[in-house]
Design an enzyme around this catalytic site. Structure first.
Site, PDB file in Angstrom:
ATOM      1  N   ASP A  20       1.930  -2.367   1.320  1.00  0.00           N
ATOM      2  CA  ASP A  20       2.944  -3.431   1.310  1.00  0.00           C
ATOM      3  C   ASP A  20       4.048  -3.169   0.281  1.00  0.00           C
ATOM      4  O   ASP A  20       3.793  -2.582  -0.770  1.00  0.00           O
ATOM      5  CB  ASP A  20       2.243  -4.763   0.996  1.00  0.00           C
ATOM      6  CG  ASP A  20       3.122  -5.962   1.295  1.00  0.00           C
ATOM      7  OD1 ASP A  20       4.147  -5.801   1.991  1.00  0.00           O
ATOM      8  OD2 ASP A  20       2.787  -7.060   0.840  1.00  0.00           O
ATOM      9  N   HIS A  37      10.399   2.255   4.453  1.00  0.00           N
ATOM     10  CA  HIS A  37       9.284   2.721   5.302  1.00  0.00           C
ATOM     11  C   HIS A  37       9.176   4.247   5.246  1.00  0.00           C
ATOM     12  O   HIS A  37       8.078   4.798   5.270  1.00  0.00           O
ATOM     13  CB  HIS A  37       9.474   2.245   6.742  1.00  0.00           C
ATOM     14  CG  HIS A  37       9.408   0.747   6.874  1.00  0.00           C
ATOM     15  ND1 HIS A  37       8.418  -0.002   6.295  1.00  0.00           N
ATOM     16  CD2 HIS A  37      10.236  -0.146   7.484  1.00  0.00           C
ATOM     17  CE1 HIS A  37       8.617  -1.285   6.557  1.00  0.00           C
ATOM     18  NE2 HIS A  37       9.722  -1.404   7.271  1.00  0.00           N
ATOM     19  N   LEU A 132     -12.597  13.669   5.346  1.00  0.00           N
ATOM     20  CA  LEU A 132     -12.073  12.297   5.285  1.00  0.00           C
ATOM     21  C   LEU A 132     -11.671  11.780   6.668  1.00  0.00           C
ATOM     22  O   LEU A 132     -10.958  12.468   7.406  1.00  0.00           O
ATOM     23  CB  LEU A 132     -10.837  12.304   4.364  1.00  0.00           C
ATOM     24  CG  LEU A 132     -10.000  11.026   4.308  1.00  0.00           C
ATOM     25  CD1 LEU A 132     -10.761   9.902   3.611  1.00  0.00           C
ATOM     26  CD2 LEU A 132      -8.665  11.277   3.588  1.00  0.00           C
TER      27      LEU A 132
HETATM   28  C1  FPP Z   1       4.754  -3.463   4.695  1.00  0.00           C
HETATM   29  O1  FPP Z   1       5.883  -3.536   3.845  1.00  0.00           O
HETATM   30  C2  FPP Z   1       4.781  -2.229   5.445  1.00  0.00           C
HETATM   31  C3  FPP Z   1       4.804  -2.107   6.813  1.00  0.00           C
HETATM   32  C4  FPP Z   1       4.776  -3.271   7.711  1.00  0.00           C
HETATM   33  C5  FPP Z   1       4.890  -0.794   7.459  1.00  0.00           C
HETATM   34  C6  FPP Z   1       4.049   0.274   6.838  1.00  0.00           C
HETATM   35  C7  FPP Z   1       4.521   1.569   7.399  1.00  0.00           C
HETATM   36  C8  FPP Z   1       4.610   2.727   6.727  1.00  0.00           C
HETATM   37  C9  FPP Z   1       4.112   2.917   5.347  1.00  0.00           C
HETATM   38  C10 FPP Z   1       5.244   3.914   7.360  1.00  0.00           C
HETATM   39  C11 FPP Z   1       4.550   4.519   8.541  1.00  0.00           C
HETATM   40  C12 FPP Z   1       3.118   4.718   8.353  1.00  0.00           C
HETATM   41  C13 FPP Z   1       2.458   5.871   8.524  1.00  0.00           C
HETATM   42  C14 FPP Z   1       0.959   5.806   8.512  1.00  0.00           C
HETATM   43  C15 FPP Z   1       3.108   7.183   8.723  1.00  0.00           C
HETATM   44  P1  FPP Z   1       6.994  -4.611   4.151  1.00  0.00           P
HETATM   45  O2  FPP Z   1       7.988  -4.037   5.102  1.00  0.00           O
HETATM   46  O3  FPP Z   1       6.350  -5.881   4.628  1.00  0.00           O
HETATM   47  O4  FPP Z   1       7.605  -4.784   2.727  1.00  0.00           O
HETATM   48  P2  FPP Z   1       8.175  -6.126   2.084  1.00  0.00           P
HETATM   49  O5  FPP Z   1       7.028  -7.091   2.019  1.00  0.00           O
HETATM   50  O6  FPP Z   1       8.629  -5.691   0.746  1.00  0.00           O
HETATM   51  O7  FPP Z   1       9.282  -6.585   2.979  1.00  0.00           O
END
Ligand code: FPP
Length: 241
Positions: A20, A37, A132
């Site tokens: 997050d 992201h 893993l």
């Molecule tokens: C949450 O942060 C994150 C997500 C909903 C997306 C997670 C995706 C990635 C890390 C990239 C792709 C993944 C892989 C496995 C290659 P948020 O967007 O809710 O952040 P915020 O709360 O600060 O808005």
């Protein structure tokens, strides 16, 4: 560090991470959320590599929830693109001796046919590996997973394969996406938020939670070590004394 035991001994068997804070990381820098992201995906790769190196057995990361479809289309597209890139890279390095297996958990039917095909291909590559196991939770929701399991059990009752009194915790667990895997011992959520957000809600019944004040793109192997040391200081009783 409060606990000086070498990291490799007494590791949790299974760690879950709610990745997050990507959006806030980008916002702080005046960048579009997609940049967050992209950095988050880089962090994910580094953490997978580190977990493999220290000998962790299971890692589950929350990449995209059943609720994340509410986000703008271009943000969804960029997350899906990052996932495709990750799979393509993992496929290109499939013969590397890292022994990492990738599995996707969630409802894959809503994903693009191309992504579904890539997922099936990368899961197949991992079949013979022993290292893993990385579960990428994608279009995943814990409640949705339980509904899916209950439907499958309902079908088995309807066909006479089982009777209602054969439904127990184990049979439900056997119909979850994580069938055959140990429950997460430790769930880490960076970004300062302190909730589970529908992540592994069945499997987390006895997990230890570590919430950390760092945004996911800034998360490093030191943060992971710190979470493991915190975990070791917890007294897990599983309902006993
Ligand atoms: C949450 O942060 C994150 C997500 C909903 C997306 C997670 C995706 C990635 C890390 C990239 C792709 C993944 C892989 C496995 C290659 P948020 O967007 O809710 O952040 P915020 O709360 O600060 O808005």
């Amino acid at each position: 560090m409060a606990n000086n035991q070498p990291l490799q001994t007494d590791l949790p068997e299974h760690i879950g991470i709610i990745m997050d804070g990507n959006g806030r990381w980008a916002k702080k820098r005046g960048l579009p959320r997609n940049y967050g992201h992209r950095e988050g995906a880089k962090t994910f790769r580094k953490i997978v590599e580190y977990c493999s190196k220290i000998g962790l057995h299971y890692l589950t990361v929350y990449a995209f929830s059943t609720e994340n479809w509410k986000r703008p289309k271009d943000e969804i597209d960029s997350i899906m693109e990052l996932l495709e890139q990750y799979i393509d890279d993992a496929f290109a390095h499939r013969n590397k001796d890292d022994n990492v297996r990738t599995k996707f958990i969630g409802d894959m039917s809503a994903l693009s046919p191309v992504l579904q095909e890539k997922i099936a291909r990368i899961e197949k590559v991992g079949e013979g590996k022993q290292g893993l196991l990385v579960n990428v939770a994608l279009n995943y929701g814990g409640r949705n997973e339980i509904v899916h399991a209950v439907k499958q059990l309902g079908e088995k009752i309807k066909s006479g394969e089982i009777s209602p009194d054969q439904i127990d915790e184990q049979s439900i667990g056997n119909h979850l996406y994580t069938v055959g895997q140990p429950d997460p011992d430790l769930i880490i959520r960076p970004s300062g938020e302190e909730r589970l957000s529908n992540f592994l809600i069945w499997q987390a019944a006895y997990s230890e939670f570590v919430f950390m004040d760092v945004l996911w793109p800034d998360f490093t192997s030191d943060h992971l070590d710190q979470a493991i040391y915190t975990f070791r200081q917890r007294n897990r009783r599983f309902g006993g004394v």
